[in-house]
Design an enzyme around this catalytic site. Structure first.
Site, PDB file in Angstrom:
ATOM      1  N   HIS A 274     -28.686 -82.423 -23.987  1.00  0.00           N
ATOM      2  CA  HIS A 274     -27.384 -83.082 -23.864  1.00  0.00           C
ATOM      3  C   HIS A 274     -27.497 -84.603 -23.840  1.00  0.00           C
ATOM      4  CE1 HIS A 274     -23.157 -83.095 -23.405  1.00  0.00           C
ATOM      5  NE2 HIS A 274     -23.049 -81.942 -22.772  1.00  0.00           N
TER       6      HIS A 274
ATOM      7  N   ASP B 188     -24.460 -84.318 -28.185  1.00  0.00           N
ATOM      8  CA  ASP B 188     -23.239 -83.953 -27.455  1.00  0.00           C
ATOM      9  C   ASP B 188     -22.741 -82.596 -27.930  1.00  0.00           C
ATOM     10  OD1 ASP B 188     -23.252 -86.331 -26.019  1.00  0.00           O
ATOM     11  OD2 ASP B 188     -22.042 -87.392 -27.518  1.00  0.00           O
TER      12      ASP B 188
END
Length: 449
Positions: A422, A426
């Site tokens: 992450h 995204d």
């Protein structure tokens, strides 16, 4: 059989008066990150001729099992570490070579110490000062022991008593307590053990704790951990503890890919090439990286590096464990080239002939467990990569179809799961990548454009 690699190792020529002229071969550095190695096997026996370019031994590095090849002629006169020896530091003497075969016998009793590589003898333990006598505590009058509680009842015990019992592999549930209100204290556990108390006598309840790292009442076999396995374990532990994983899954219809695969295989029959769905998966993954380049990146603390080439590691199961050799520039390869590349890697992996360049970390990894009947799974990211694709088995499924008289139709689908870092990828970027991948697989002719 190890991967073939010419090892340019520093050699020490020893000219001690008590030994004929000889060369001491040190443990070579066979990879940039190698600090120590294991002796997988000795290819030559003492007295065998040493021929330049031929393997002397198989060395297990932190990357692979690699052949340590001779650079000069001679005869193997001494082996300083037996097969299976582990964690030998780079530069440590491992063998002796002589030029004259008649000198081999002189090295019968040659040792590591003679080669100047013997570790210093362990120092004698420093004498420990005798602890001053502890003043005797006033005798404690113990309370009358309280009968051990019935199974299932709560047991009151001091933390120290529980610790001693846990280390002894028992629980306090079957021990009578002499502390306040029948509480089990240290003396009760020690007295129980001194009297020959055992696991069975303690009436261990289901779910009882055992000493750390110990499984009660189970036979076992210990297997030495190879350098390769240590590196894999360290990387995966680092990944799961430092990389913020998240997972995205999508179902992909394979009907058109299977049709095109069948057509291509018919035309490639004479060449011996046979495409698999995994070849389509690799090609679609590479093209999806070109379409969503943010996913073809890695985290570097103060910056994110986006790669312009797509090098894909392909997880392959072998008898010695899992390896993930790299197939480079997959976006520039055709399906036949991908198929040939993967087949070559798989063959050399099964024969333990992968080179160090084959085991480099690429920009992305694909792990396919579909051939084992696994429907779906989530894979662990290989640092410093930002994503890995887990591929499940293709299976017949029913999906809605408004154009069908029945309102449904049968299709072949597989589930793929993208694990993402992450920090780099995204959620929206991961979703875009999966949509691009799905589009290429479900309409495979677009991969040819």
């Amino acid at each position: 059989h190890a991967a073939r690699l010419t090892a340019v190792a520093s050699r020490q020529t020893a000219l001690f008066s008590s030994w004929p002229d000889h060369e001491v071969l040190p443990m070579p550095a066979l990879s940039p990150t190698m600090e120590s190695g294991n002796i997988g096997s000795w290819v030559l026996k003492i007295g065998d001729p040493v021929v330049p370019g031929n393997a002397v031994a198989e060395i297990e590095t932190d990357k692979a099992s690699v052949a340590f090849e001779a650079q000069d002629e001679g005869f193997l006169a001494a082996v300083l570490h037996e097969e299976g020896a582990q964690d030998i530091a780079v530069g440590t003497p491992i063998a002796v070579v002589v030029e004259d075969e008649a000198d081999v016998a002189a090295f019968k009793d040659f040792t590591l110490a003679d080669a100047g590589g013997e570790a210093a003898a362990p120092a004698a333990p420093a004498p420990t000062e005798e602890a001053p006598p502890t003043p005797a505590a006033p005798p404690r009058t113990p309370s009358a022991p309280v009968a051990a509680p019935a199974s299932g009842e709560r047991v009151f015990a001091s933390p120290l008593a529980r610790k001693i019992a846990r280390e002894a592999g028992i629980t306090v549930s079957g021990i009578a307590g002499s502390g306040p209100n029948g509480r089990v204290i240290r003396e009760d556990v020690e007295a129980f053990l001194a009297a020959g108390g055992s696991l069975a006598q303690a009436e261990v309840a289901v779910g009882a704790t055992t000493p750390a790292g110990v499984i009660a009442a189970a036979s076992f076999t210990d297997t030495n951990v190879s350098n390769i396995r240590k590196v894999i374990a360290a990387k995966l532990t680092e990944s799961k503890t430092t990389v913020p994983h998240y997972y995205l899954s999508v179902d992909v219809t394979l009907d058109k890919a299977q049709e095109l695969r069948t057509k291509f295989n018919e035309s490639l029959a004479d060449s011996g090439t046979k495409l698999s769905i995994n070849d389509f998966v690799l090609k679609a993954s590479a093209l999806a990286m070109n379409k969503v380049p943010e996913a073809n990146s890695s985290w570097h603390d103060s910056f994110i590096r986006e790669y312009h080439d797509v090098h894909i590691n392909v997880a392959i199961s072998t008898e010695d464990g899992l390896v993930s050799p790299v197939l480079k520039s997959v976006d520039n390869l055709g399906l036949a080239g991908i198929s040939a590349g993967v087949r070559d890697l798989a063959t050399r992996a099964s024969e333990n002939k992968l080179g160090l360049d084959d085991l480099e970390t690429g920009t992305f990894t694909v792990s396919n467990l579909g051939m084992f009947g696994i429907n779906e799974f989530s894979a662990i990211i290989t640092p410093p990569q930002a994503a890995i694709l887990a591929v499940g088995a293709g299976e017949e499924r029913v999906i809605p179809d408004e154009d069908s008289e029945t309102g449904y139709r049968f299709v072949e689908q597989m589930t793929v799961t993208l694990s993402c870092d992450h920090r780099v990828v995204d959620g929206a970027v991961g979703a875009q990548w999966l949509q691009a991948f799905k589009g290429y697989i479900e309409d495979p002719q677009t991969m040819l454009l």
